[in-house]
Enzyme design. Structure first.
Site, PDB file in Angstrom:
ATOM      1  N   HIS A  61       8.621  -4.959   1.093  1.00  0.00           N
ATOM      2  CA  HIS A  61       7.875  -3.826   1.359  1.00  0.00           C
ATOM      3  C   HIS A  61       7.602  -2.680   0.459  1.00  0.00           C
ATOM      4  CE1 HIS A  61       6.147  -0.991   4.620  1.00  0.00           C
ATOM      5  NE2 HIS A  61       7.130  -0.206   4.317  1.00  0.00           N
ATOM      6  N   ASP A 121       5.938  -9.172   4.575  1.00  0.00           N
ATOM      7  CA  ASP A 121       6.493  -8.033   4.689  1.00  0.00           C
ATOM      8  C   ASP A 121       6.842  -7.829   5.983  1.00  0.00           C
ATOM      9  OD1 ASP A 121       7.017  -5.182   4.834  1.00  0.00           O
ATOM     10  OD2 ASP A 121       5.287  -4.565   3.834  1.00  0.00           O
ATOM     11  N   SER A 160       3.858   2.965   2.831  1.00  0.00           N
ATOM     12  CA  SER A 160       4.292   2.922   4.330  1.00  0.00           C
ATOM     13  C   SER A 160       3.734   3.844   5.146  1.00  0.00           C
ATOM     14  CB  SER A 160       6.062   2.763   4.046  1.00  0.00           C
ATOM     15  OG  SER A 160       6.329   2.336   5.316  1.00  0.00           O
TER      16      SER A 160
END
Lengths: 533, 279
Positions: B253, B225, B102
């Protein structure tokens, strides 16, 4: 119930009532769709990582999106279960209006408290920034005399770190000696009386600083003293400057020289006692007057122009000036004027330092006079006579003029001396001297060469006859009997006359010619005159 | 701001864990809201082939919260500096394989731009160089207002934490950090640091940094996502020259947690490729 990707597999009626739609609308759809965006982020960043790791979460606060598109706060529990190696996630949503409201109130209270403490921290930081920026030492001592606050300067003066300073007792910080000295002021402050006092403090680096301390009591609403603020200012430089000023002032007051300070326009702004003694003006009388009040009139404009020029160029003038006292008498002063410049380099003050040198000048004048005059008669002596002859001869080069020299030798003077003594002899010489002076013009010179020899130097007489007439008058007045206390003395004189001529090259020649002529007069029977040619 | 800290200080500050092993170094960087524990389904696969380094950002996990600096961590460069500090403390000079999740994908990108020679490869799981939409040309997925909602939700969920309702805001503290007894919930994230991290994560825009990367990158994109849609993965791929885009059949995610085997396979395939510099 969802799979581990969050895809809805089944949904009950209660949840449908919240989120709207029917079962088929939701099955195989992502659970995310039930939530507004913020809750989706929270699910992905906070809830799923925990769920995937630990298999359960409880009492997660989220918002559900109702079918009326409103956000409904809910608590969420979720439990993972595995059946036939397939993971299932059972989500339980419950709405607890009361609890959510209660928690919301708690949260708002917290946010208010947080905002307040942020404000408090801000204002504390502000106060600290201000106090740290102060060159003064600032501290707060509570009623138990423990330090509650000390700014950077305070810490530096006492060589303490902020950590060790807080809570330290004042006696430890000040040390036994200073504590004992300050104890009356500490007591005073604690009894509610503001204190102000000066103190020398020995700093950790070994230097001593002069300080001005203020202890300001801190009261609560009831008027009880809670402690006191200490504000201590380093006045070392102030004190040093004070001492320097006091020294300057005492020099100004005590010096023998008169000192006068003027502004740029020569208006007097300060004088010292020596100036008053010298001029007769008190400072009250003279301050505000222009310095020209002291002018004697003995100097011309060119003199002062030169003075101002020097002051402009070199900021300094030294010299001797005739000035006038309050009573009108004139005196000679040795004066030194300095220009004091401001930051811009412009002279805005003049300091004059002066000393009365009139007496010294008089003495010098006397010595000079004695060197060139006869002590008995005060007539010019041989040296001055020769100088004047030289001057006149020099003038003949510019314009033709007649110069006559009469050489006198008294007749019968030895007899007077022998008969009446030297005192009467001196009286005779003085009388002859004054009689000779009475006969001549100021431009002429009567000199005494010594003994009973006199010389008359006549500047530009009309002609030979007028000189002869003067010689006759001289013989006449000298022959007048003189009476001293009943004793009558009588002398005559023989005169040799010489004129300046081209072949006469020096004053000595002229004098010698007259001397020779005088002997001719003597030879001719005395009391008469002869010309040298 | 960059204090010269001794290695041991860095190890404490970032709670650095080293899993010893023969081979190249793999450095794992967790995402916002998490800590290093999120990698524990991936690391066993590389136990024998690599030396693996795990850490927590300051303010996350069991890091030293006293080292939190709200100015430093208001920029992703602050987090990238943590990564470089850790490499320096471990005396790593080159060949590091960076694995980021991320927002840490952007952190790894910034670190590799700052020190290109240090890294051999980057593995980017669910990258999003800019979470906020810049209509019409870029869809990051979020509007700025969504962040306010997230911060409110974070507040509401931290309410259960010990001391969270006692507003202990340190008046003198440089950081102003709330000292809270940390529970294990939400990966032990400190509430104050978490809010700073949230703002930094969601307001950073590192799209212009992508072309500066010179290290080979593997982009692992989740099929569905919310935080990093496929279109974002494609954007990253298009701007990272010489990168490889692999879409994993995963919803969510956190593929490395939900479907670790997919991530491990993709990593192994990528790591066995000969090192080559991107064009």
């Amino acid at each position: 119930m969802t799979d581990r990707g969050g895809v809805v597999q089944s949904i009950n009626q209660c949840l449908l009532e919240l989120v709207g739609g029917v079962k088929d609308n939701w099955v195989a759809k992502p659970l995310d769709l039930m939530f507004p965006m913020a809750s989706r982020i929270f699910l992905q960043t906070h809830v799923w990582p925990m769920l995937l790791r630990e298999g359960r979460v409880s009492e997660i606060r989220l918002q559900l999106l109702s079918d009326a598109n409103k956000q409904v706060p809910v608590f969420v529990n979720c439990q993972k279960s595995t059946l036939d190696s397939i993971e299932r996630y059972t989500w339980v949503f419950f709405v607890s209006i009361e609890r959510i409201r209660y928690e919301q109130e708690l949260l708002e209270a917290r946010q208010r408290a947080e905002a307040m403490s942020v404000d408090l921290a801000k204002s504390e930081r502000f106060i600290r920034t201000v106090t740290e920026a102060m060159p003064s030492m600032i501290a707060y001592w509570d009623f138990q005399l423990r330090c509650q606050f000390a700014n950077k300067s305070y810490l530096e003066w006492f060589g303490r770190t902020p950590q060790e300073m807080l809570g330290l007792s004042i006696s430890t910080v000040l040390g036994p000696n200073l504590f004992e000295e300050n104890w009356p002021h500490i007591q005073g402050a604690l009894s509610g009386e503001p204190q102000e006092f000066e103190r020398a403090i020995l700093k950790p680096d070994g230097t001593v600083g002069q300080t001005l301390a203020n202890y300001i009591p801190d009261f609560n609403a009831n008027g009880d003293v809670l402690g006191f603020f200490a504000l201590v200012t380093n006045i070392s430089r102030l004190r040093e400057a004070d001492a320097a000023i006091r020294l300057s002032a005492s020099v100004f007051e005590a010096t023998m020289e008169g000192i006068m300070v003027t502004d740029a326009t020569a208006t007097i702004i300060s004088v010292n006692p020596a100036f008053t003694a010298l001029t007769g003006y008190t400072s009250e009388e003279i301050i505000g007057q222009n310095a020209r009040i002291l002018k004697s009139g003995r100097h011309d404009a060119a003199f002062f122009n030169a003075m101002f020029h020097d002051l402009r160029v070199s900021k300094l003038w030294k010299g001797e000036v005739w000035s006038k006292r309050k009573d009108g008498t004139i005196y000679l002063e040795r004066l030194c004027i300095s220009a004091i410049c401001n930051e811009a380099g412009v002279a805005h003050r003049y300091v004059g330092v002066c000393a009365d040198i009139t007496q010294q000048w008089n003495k010098e004048q006397l010595v000079q006079h004695m060197a060139l005059h006869d002590g008995l008669t005060d007539l010019p002596n041989r040296a001055l006579l020769m100088e004047r002859i030289g001057q006149l001869i020099a003038m003949t080069a510019r314009e033709p003029r007649r110069i006559a020299l009469l050489f006198l030798d008294l007749d019968g003077f030895k007899l007077v001396n022998d008969t009446w003594g030297h005192e009467i002899g001196d009286q005779v010489l003085k009388t002859v001297s004054s009689r000779l002076l009475s006969l001549l013009r100021p431009s002429d010179t009567v000199a005494r060469l010594g003994g009973d020899e006199f010389v008359l130097l006549l500047d530009n007489p009309e002609n030979r006859d007028s000189v002869a007439m003067i010689a006759s008058r001289v013989i006449e007045v000298v022959n007048d009997p003189m009476n001293f206390n009943g004793k009558t003395a009588h002398v005559g004189t023989s005169i040799g006359i010489a004129f300046f001529a081209k072949e006469v090259t020096s004053p000595d020649d002229l004098l010698k010619n007259a001397d020779d002529a005088m002997y001719k007069a003597k030879a001719a029977g005395k009391n008469t005159y002869r010309f040298s040619d | 701001m960059n204090k010269i800290s001794s290695s041991s200080n860095i190890f404490v500050r970032n709670n650095v864990k080293v899993l010893e092993g023969d081979g190249d170094v793999v450095l794992y960087a967790h995402g916002f809201g998490c800590n290093q524990d999120m990698w524990d389904r991936v690391t066993p696969a590389f136990k024998s082939s690599h030396k693996q380094v795990l850490f927590d950002y300051v303010g996350s996990g069991r890091s030293d919260i006293s080292a939190f600096d709200s100015d430093k961590y208001a920029s992703l460069k602050g987090y990238a500096q943590d990564v470089l500090d850790i490499c320096d403390a471990l005396d790593l000079r080159s060949g590091v394989i960076f694995v980021g999740h991320s927002v840490s994908c952007s952190v790894g990108i910034l670190a590799s731009i700052a020190r290109p020679g240090l890294f051999a490869k980057l593995v980017l799981i669910g990258p999003n160089p800019c979470f906020v939409n810049h209509a019409p040309e870029y869809v990051g997925g979020f509007e700025k207002e969504d962040l306010e909602g997230l911060l409110a939700l974070m507040d509401q969920n931290y309410i259960g934490w010990a001391n969270y309702l006692a507003p202990v805001v340190s008046a003198q503290g440089e950081t102003g950090a709330v000292t809270t007894e940390l529970s294990d919930s939400f990966c032990s994230t400190d509430p104050f640091a978490a809010k700073v991290f949230a703002r930094t994560t969601f307001f950073s825009d590192n799209r212009n940094d992508l072309p500066k990367v010179t290290v080979p990158c593997l982009i692992l994109q989740h099929r569905t996502d919310t935080l990093a849609p496929v279109s974002v993965g494609e954007f990253v791929h298009a701007h990272l020259s010489g990168s490889t885009l692999k879409v994993l059949e995963v919803i969510g995610h956190c593929a490395h947690m939900s479907d670790p085997e997919l991530v491990v396979d993709a990593m192994q395939e990528f790591l066995t490729l000969p090192n080559q510099t991107a064009k």
